[in-house]
Scaffold this active site. Structure first.
Site, PDB file in Angstrom:
ATOM      1  N   GLU A   8       0.812  -1.216   0.114  1.00  0.00           N
ATOM      2  CA  GLU A   8       0.013  -0.202   0.017  1.00  0.00           C
ATOM      3  C   GLU A   8       0.757   1.114   0.029  1.00  0.00           C
ATOM      4  OE1 GLU A   8      -3.764   1.890   2.694  1.00  0.00           O
ATOM      5  OE2 GLU A   8      -2.669  -0.006   3.369  1.00  0.00           O
ATOM      6  N   GLU A  34     -12.724   2.595   4.452  1.00  0.00           N
ATOM      7  CA  GLU A  34     -11.854   2.549   5.468  1.00  0.00           C
ATOM      8  C   GLU A  34     -11.784   4.322   5.838  1.00  0.00           C
ATOM      9  OE1 GLU A  34      -7.589   0.846   5.926  1.00  0.00           O
ATOM     10  OE2 GLU A  34      -7.667   2.606   4.955  1.00  0.00           O
TER      11      GLU A  34
END
Length: 279
Positions: free
Chosen positions: A155, A256
């Protein structure tokens, strides 16, 4: 197309955190979701007592939801840390000890994605040394993920909120993905495209999608500014998700985002109830 045509998973490490961990899967189910994801739930324990993952596994199964994503141990998250795998010494060892534990937990629930946060730069340590350690540990994680049929995710975060994290652009994260796949020959490392983080970095999101959709193993969203629910900021998230689908991305979209001052269950008004269950 639109929001209702995506496949969602709810991150229980940022949503429903007003509830105890073991109550969150049922809360997500009550809100209409059937898929959830988690950061490593025990920030102080890369190898927790067996009773703790067993209890969480029962809570997930009893709620009737599926675990679709799990982070490896990443230090204090939320907190000052952004991963452990490139941090020499004790933190790196804690990551290594966690790899098998996390994979076993993921496999027990049919979870097919494991996210490995890279870790912050450390004062006084050569970045090249950290990068070599990172590649070694990411290769270990990729091989372990492959053994259980899972994808390893890498990520990019954002520089304003994670100034010591070296992967603060899509190209930087994808470069690491390529290095891991080259090192292992497995091809199971993929990019985690978090549209909030990339927008905070000032990247052209449409261009990122066009360039990297086929390299992407998972997508996460929050609006910007504020990291709130879609519609609380200015990002054209509905259009961006449509573009991802048109570019061939067929995976889930991780929610998220921060609920703000509302209970988490009240922050999903942008998404019809009938569109929340995984398809």
């Amino acid at each position: 197309m639109g929001f209702a045509d995506q496949r969602y998973t709810v991150n229980l490490s940022i949503l429903f955190t007003e509830l105890p961990l073991l109550d969150r899967p049922a809360a997500a189910a009550a809100a209409g979701f059937t898929a959830v994801e988690l950061w490593w739930p025990w920030a102080d324990a890369p190898t927790p007592e067996r009773s703790e993952p067993d209890a969480l596994k029962r809570a997930i199964e009893d709620a009737g939801v599926r675990l679709t994503g799990l982070n490896f141990y990443a230090g204090q998250l939320p907190g000052p840390d952004r991963g452990a795998l490139s941090v020499p010494g004790e933190e790196s060892e804690r990551f290594r000890a966690n790899v098998e534990v996390a994979a076993e937990f993921a496999e027990s629930l049919g979870c097919g994605s494991l996210n490995a946060l890279y870790g912050n730069r450390v004062d006084g340590v050569d970045p090249a040394e950290q990068d070599a350690l990172a590649l070694e540990n990411l290769a270990l994680a990729a091989r372990t993920a492959d053994r259980i049929g899972a994808t390893l995710l890498i990520e990019a975060l954002n520089k304003p909120e994670s100034p010591l994290y070296p992967l603060v652009s899509a190209p930087a994260a994808v470069e690491v993905v390529d290095k891991v796949n080259q090192a292992t020959g497995l091809g199971n490392a993929h990019f985690l495209m978090d549209l909030y983080h990339l927008s905070m970095n000032g990247e052209d999101l449409a261009q990122v999608i066009e360039r990297y959709a086929d390299r992407t193993g998972h997508v996460q969203i929050a609006d910007n500014p504020g990291r709130g629910a879609p519609g609380t900021g200015t990002l054209p998230l509905e259009d961006l998700l449509d573009q991802l689908r048109k570019a061939g991305y067929e995976g889930r979209v991780g929610l998220e985002y921060k609920p703000g001052d509302r209970p988490s269950a009240e922050t999903f008004d942008w998404l019809p109830v009938q569109a929340r269950a995984a398809r």
